[in-house]
Design a protein around this motif. Sequence first.
Motif: not given
Length: 204
Positions: A84-97
């Motif tokens: 989801e583009p609206s997710l905070p950047a750090v949450d996107k990073l956590r999701a990828v890891v």
Amino acid sequence: MQPAPAKVSFKEQMLQAREHAILRSACDLLGEKSFDAMTMDDVAGKVGIAKASLYKHFGSKEELCSAAMVEVLSAAQTYLTSLEPSLPAVDKLRAVVRWSLQRLLAQEMPLLPSRNSTLRSVLMANKCYADGVIQVSDIIGEWITEAQAEGVIDPDLPPIGVLYTLYARACDPVVSFLKDSALYQDEEIVDLVLRTCFDGLRAR
């Protein structure tokens, strides 16, 4: 009116299915034993075909494993764009890891070739692979700089150092050590590694 797409022959469908099975098996074996330990006999045996049939699709182990690594990169790109583009950047990073750790636990994440592996030079010369690495790195790099600007990740850290630290989780030996201990379920291992990666070891 758009012309109807050309029909794919049954023979071509079977060839595509077999090639997909070969790539899937190569990815699994790369996750289990790495490029240098894997053989074409291993792949043929896992797919259930003769080695001669395998060579009709891929002329060498390097060619096969390059194609398998491109498949993994493609899966990573698909996952990145699904967030989801609206997710905070750090949450996107956590999701990828988290995604990469889950793939690692499922032995679906190929182990990176050693520096002196012949695969390394082959991969660097593969345009699809090189372009994929750049695209994935650009997306994750943008999220890193956003998280640093928000003060969530230390802004004094060089973004490339953070990027490589996150990449390293995809081949983190801690994951297999914890798995072999039989003390934790897979998701507990993922959460533990995520916590140490993003929050560090210092008590808060």
